[in-house]
Each structure stands twice: as structure tokens, then as C-alpha cells.
Design an enzyme around this catalytic site. Structure first.
Site, short mmCIF file in Angstrom:
data_model
loop_
_atom_site.label_atom_id
_atom_site.label_comp_id
_atom_site.label_asym_id
_atom_site.label_seq_id
_atom_site.Cartn_x
_atom_site.Cartn_y
_atom_site.Cartn_z
N ASP A 1 -5.16 -3.09 -1.93
CA ASP A 1 -6.62 -3.19 -2.10
C ASP A 1 -6.96 -3.78 -3.46
OD1 ASP A 1 -5.56 -0.86 -3.12
OD2 ASP A 1 -7.04 0.49 -2.24
N LYS B 1 0.88 -1.17 0.00
CA LYS B 1 0.00 0.00 0.00
C LYS B 1 0.92 1.23 0.00
CE LYS B 1 -4.12 1.85 0.31
NZ LYS B 1 -5.15 1.72 -0.74
N ASP C 1 -1.21 -11.55 6.00
CA ASP C 1 -2.15 -12.16 6.93
C ASP C 1 -3.57 -12.07 6.35
OD1 ASP C 1 -3.47 -13.14 9.15
OD2 ASP C 1 -2.60 -11.73 10.57
O1 AKG Z 1 -1.30 -15.03 16.23
C1 AKG Z 1 -2.49 -14.83 16.08
O2 AKG Z 1 -3.30 -14.95 16.99
C2 AKG Z 1 -3.03 -14.45 14.73
C3 AKG Z 1 -2.01 -14.60 13.64
C4 AKG Z 1 -2.62 -14.74 12.32
O3 AKG Z 1 -3.76 -14.43 12.06
C5 AKG Z 1 -1.82 -15.31 11.25
O4 AKG Z 1 -0.61 -15.46 11.37
O5 AKG Z 1 -2.41 -15.62 10.20
MG MG Z 2 -4.30 -14.74 9.99
#
Ligand code: AKG
Ligand code: MG
Ligand code: NDP
Length: 473
Positions: free
Chosen positions: A338, A237, A362
Site C-alpha cells: 500500500d 504485503k 498487476d
Molecule cells: O488476463 C487478464 O484478463 C488480465 C491480466 C492482467 O490484468 C495483467 O496481466 O495485467
Molecule cells: Mg493488469
């Protein structure tokens, strides 16, 4: 050496040579069962992995599982607040390759993520999350089979470093005052901006070293893919966060065009080269006009910069990349974050490896998993230079915990990634075959069953594991 755990009496350590694992026939592998649905998923996973290894190698290879603890289970054994005991860290360091179920992280306070802590402690800087379609998997999308991407997520920095201050805290307020009174006024581009005094504050470090070591791994992976998938997209981004996310993009391109100069072409370079191939007499200015549709409206300085870019590309890589040679190179392009979320849905087949910073990766890995069947089908690996921990994309899904209901597919497929990482391809292939056949046969857990047309009766978590094993053939 250990306070409360004992390694298996048989088996040997996996060691590392030049960043690659050296695997004995009977490796000791630590596992963390995990919180929430870990109680359902882990036994199913262990059963499938053991059955595949036994069948593929006729009993000559075997994993010796070493149970280690983290999360709620660890507190039960080691005492209150002992979420990540030293025993667990010692075992993972000692044995190098581990696999884990999900661990809970409270929202808005309490302990910081144990999952993130493990990645940082062992410098597992690459999070690899492949999202590919298994035939017969139901999906809300019309053409889920067109998505075949691997999210390559930087795994140690970004806001996940966890350096933040609560609203109203003494240091947080002091920091805001220093920023408002000294640092922002000393930075002309920030004008008269001020941070509200009642703001919480988080720091987002994106380093050149961290970005480039991630992109390096992504490019090396792309080199191993079939020609039509040899592409790395830098996701960012950078229009908004210029010096963090924008810099990630620039450092990615810098790495690609220096360390991997012979192996890569950038998207803009391909346009410049393509324009000259179509029209050998094209001038640098005409070429610049073609690659930048808004060229006429640009300032003279900006126009000159693009013309110079064209000249530099043609002077430096025409010989090695021109006359269509660039079509055999790894394509490195970039997309704003996005936009990539809609692109993986509308033009999924145009993407392959998506190199991202921590937060974008993530989000994107959950979104991509949804297209190919949901979080029950999203495996992952956290990889460093001398350690690797395999884990699914999803979390603890607490409402489904202990019901023998949840889909173990993601942790099983994370196990497949682990077997592949170990070089145990025959066992990995058996599981992929069994899983694909079970799904194609409509033998699936509730999450996939509810999407199937016509509807099928869901299997339990444990029954799905048995179905996979049955379909090894
Ligand atoms: O560590 C967490 O609680 C979330 C981490 C997470 O969502 C991930 O690494 O995909
Ligand atoms: Mg995650
Ligand atoms: N690496 C890790 O250990 C991670 C840990 N977490 C932690 O997990 C906890 C819960 O997070 P939450 O936001 O609820 O996200 P989760 O990923 O745990 O679950 C969200 C929803 O996703 C679906 N889902 C998750 N896992 C599966 C599976 N194996 N099979 C089928 N569907 C699945 C379920 O949807 P439905 O109910 O609609 O079927 C579930 O309710 C939090 O504490 C979070 O911090 C989160 C992500 C990663």
C-alpha cells in the site's frame, strides 16, 4: 504439424542459448492479433515495426510474421470454446519469441485467463513492465518525468495459479470443513478462527523457487542500469500475509545477500555501515538504536536480535562494503504494497526496479502507467528461459474496439522491447525517437489529446502509427 495455420515460406527460427535468444536476419515471429481493440492496435504496430526494421537495416533484416490465433478469433477459426488452439501453442514453442494483443477474460465465471495461461504454459516467469516518461506526454501528475521504474512481476504463481473453489461447491465446502475442524484447530496461532461456510476459497501459493528466480532476474537487470538507478525494491504485503508475501521479501533478501553478496547492499546494512562511518566508535547497541527508532520499547529478546544483526553485518561485510564502498552496490530495499502506491506518486525518483508478486505487480503496473500518460503508454514482456511473449499492460478496452481510435503506443513499445530483446537496438531506437517526436509535436490519440493543454485534435490509431514512422527522420 499444424491443423489450420501455415508458417511463412521465408524466414528462420529464433533459438536459445543459455537463456538468451539467437536471432537470424529474417526471424519468423508468431503474433496474436488479440480481442477487442487488438483489431486496431495490431495493424498499427506491425506497420511501425516493419518500417523501423527496414529503415534501420536497409532491408537486410526483416521479420516474417506468422499469424496464430487465440481468443474470439480462434473460436471463429477452430470452433466453439477453442480459445487457445494447439496450433498456437506449437507455433510459440517452435519459434520462441512471440507478440500478442490483449485477450478477454470474463469476470466471475467462464474461461480462465488465456493471457495467464500462456505465461504458465511457457513458464514465462518474469513480467517486465517499464514505466518511463516521454517528453511532452500529458499527465495528471505535476512531475511525471521523475518516474522511471520497471515493474518486475512474478508471472506464474500467487492467486493467478487459479486454484479456487466456488462458494457452495462440494469440494469447496469440504475444504472449509477440513480447515475449520482439523487444520485451523491444529495450528495454535490461528486460535478459534473459523472460515464462514458460505465463503469462496482461493489458494495463494508463493514459492521460494518462484520468488528467487524473479528477484534474480531483477537484480541482473539492475546491474545493467546506470549507477543511480541500481536499486531493487521488494514489494509485499508481508505484515498481513506473513508466510506468502512476507516470505517473498525474506527470500528476496536471502538471494541478494548470498548469490549477489559482492554486488548488493540492503537498506538496513547501509544504515548500519553508514552509522559506523559517521562515528567509528559507535557501539553495536547504539547502532541498533539508530536503525530502529522504536528500539527502547522492544522486548529484551528483540533488542538482542537487532544488536546481533548489527554485529553480524559489521563482521561480515565491513571489509567489502564499509567506508562508503556500499554506495557503489545495488541497493536492495523493501516496501509494503500500500505504501509503494503512494510512494511512486509522492517520491517517484527514489525508485527503480520494483520486484513484486503477481497480483501486486498487476495493480502496480497499471498505476505506474497512469502517471506517465496512461495505459496507452504501458508496454510489457513475459520472459522465461526459452521463450518470450511481448504484450501491453492494458486489456481489450472493448468500448473502443474497431473505432481506429485507441492508442497503439503500448503494443508498439512492447514491440520495441521485443526488438531490444532480439538485439535489434537500432530499430528499437528509431521507434522510440519517432514516438517521442510525435508526442512532443502534439500528434497523439484521444487519450493523450484530452489531457493536453491547450487541447489538440486527436489522431486516429492508424494516423498515430504513420506519425511515428514520419518522425523516424
Ligand atoms: O488476463 C487478464 O484478463 C488480465 C491480466 C492482467 O490484468 C495483467 O496481466 O495485467
Ligand atoms: Mg493488469
Ligand atoms: N494482457 C491482457 O491481455 C489483458 C487483458 N485484460 C482483459 O481486458 C478486458 C477489459 O479489461 P478492462 O478492465 O476494461 O481494462 P482495459 O485495460 O482493457 O481498459 C480499461 C481502460 O483503460 C484505457 N485503455 C486501455 N487500453 C488503452 C489504450 N491502448 N490506449 C488508451 N487507453 C487505453 C481506456 O480508458 P478510457 O476509456 O478512459 O480512455 C479503457 O477503457 C478484460 O476482459 C480483462 O480481463 C486486462 C488486462 C490485461
Amino acid at each position: 504439424m499444424y491443423e489450420k495455420i501455415t508458417p511463412p515460406s521465408t524466414g528462420a527460427k529464433i533459438t536459445f542459448k543459455n537463456g538468451e535468444p539467437v536471432v537470424p536476419e529474417n526471424p519468423i515471429i508468431p503474433f496474436i492479433r488479440g480481442d477487442g481493440t487488438g483489431i486496431d492496435i495490431w495493424p498499427a504496430t506491425e506497420k511501425v515495426l516493419d518500417a523501423a526494421v527496414a529503415k534501420a537495416y536497409s532491408g537486410k533484416r526483416k521479420i516474417s510474421w506468422f499469424r496464430v490465433y487465440a481468443g474470439d478469433e480462434a473460436c471463429d477459426l477452430y470452433g466453439t470454446y477453442q480459445y487457445l488452439p494447439q496450433d498456437t501453442l506449437t507455433a510459440i514453442k517452435e519459434y520462441g519469441v512471440a507478440i500478442k494483443g490483449p485477450l478477454t477474460t470474463p469476470v466471475g465465471g467462464g474461461i480462465r485467463s488465456l493471457n495467464v495461461a500462456l505465461r504458465q504454459i511457457f513458464d514465462l516467469y518474469t513480467c517486465v513492465r517499464p514505466c518511463r516518461y516521454y517528453a511532452g506526454t500529458p499527465s495528471p501528475h505535476k512531475t511525471p518525468e521523475k518516474l522511471d521504474v520497471i515493474v518486475y512481476r512474478e508471472n506464474t504463481e500467487d492467486i493467478y495459479l487459479g486454484i479456487e473453489w466456488k462458494q457452495g461447491s462440494e469440494i469447496g465446502t469440504r475444504l472449509i470443513k477440513i480447515l475449520n475442524e482439523e487444520l485451523i484447530p491444529a495450528t495454535p496461532e490461528h486460535g478459534k478462527k473459523q472460515i464462514p461456510l458460505d465463503a469462496g476459497i482461493g489458494i495463494k501459493p508463493i514459492s521460494k523457487t518462484g520468488s528467487q528466480r524473479l528477484v534474480r532476474r531483477a537484480i541482473k537487470h539492475a546491474l545493467l542500469l546506470p549507477k543511480d538507478k541500481q536499486q531493487v525494491t521488494l514489494v509485499h504485503k508481508g505484515n498481513i500475509m506473513k508466510y506468502t508475501e512476507g516470505a517473498f521479501r525474506d527470500w528476496g533478501y536471502e538471494l541478494a545477500t548470498t548469490e549477489f553478496r559482492q554486488e548488493t547492499v540492503t537498506e538496513r546494512e547501509s544504515w548500519i555501515l553508514g552509522n559506523k562511518e559517521k562515528n567509528p566508535n559507535i557501539s553495536a547497541e547504539e547502532n541498533a538504536h539508530e536503525i530502529d527508532p522504536g528500539f527502547d520499547a522492544l522486548t529484551p529478546e528483540k533488542k538482542a536480535q537487532i544488536v546481533k544483526e548489527v554485529e553480524t553485518v559489521l563482521n561480515t561485510i565491513w571489509e567489502s562494503h564499509g567506508n562508503g564502498q556500499w554506495k557503489d552496490k545495488i541497493m536492495v530495499n523493501d516496501r509494503i504494497a500500500d505504501s509503494i502506491f503512494q510512494q511512486i506518486q509522492t517520491r517517484p525518483d527514489e525508485y527503480s526496479i520494483l520486484a513484486t508478486m503477481n497480483l501486486n505487480g498487476d495493480y502496480l503496473s497499471d498505476a505506474a502507467a497512469a502517471i506517465v500518460g496512461g495505459l496507452g503508454m504501458g508496454p510489457g514482456a513475459n520472459i522465461g528461459d526459452s521463450c518470450a511473449i511481448f504484450e501491453a499492460t492494458h486489456g481489450t478496452a472493448p468500448k473502443h474496439a474497431g473505432l481506429d481510435k485507441i492508442n497503439p503506443g503500448s503494443v508498439i513499445l512492447s514491440g520495441v522491447m521485443m526488438l531490444e530483446y532480439m538485439g535489434w537496438q537500432a530499430a528499437a531506437d528509431l521507434i522510440k525517437k519517432g514516438l517521442g517526436a510525435a508526442i512532443a509535436n502534439g500528434q497523439v490519440t484521444y487519450d493523450l489529446a484530452r489531457l493536453m493543454e491547450p487541447p489538440v485534435q486527436p489522431l486516429k490509431c492508424s494516423e498515430f502509427a504513420d506519425a511515428i514512422i514520419k518522425h523516424f527522420g
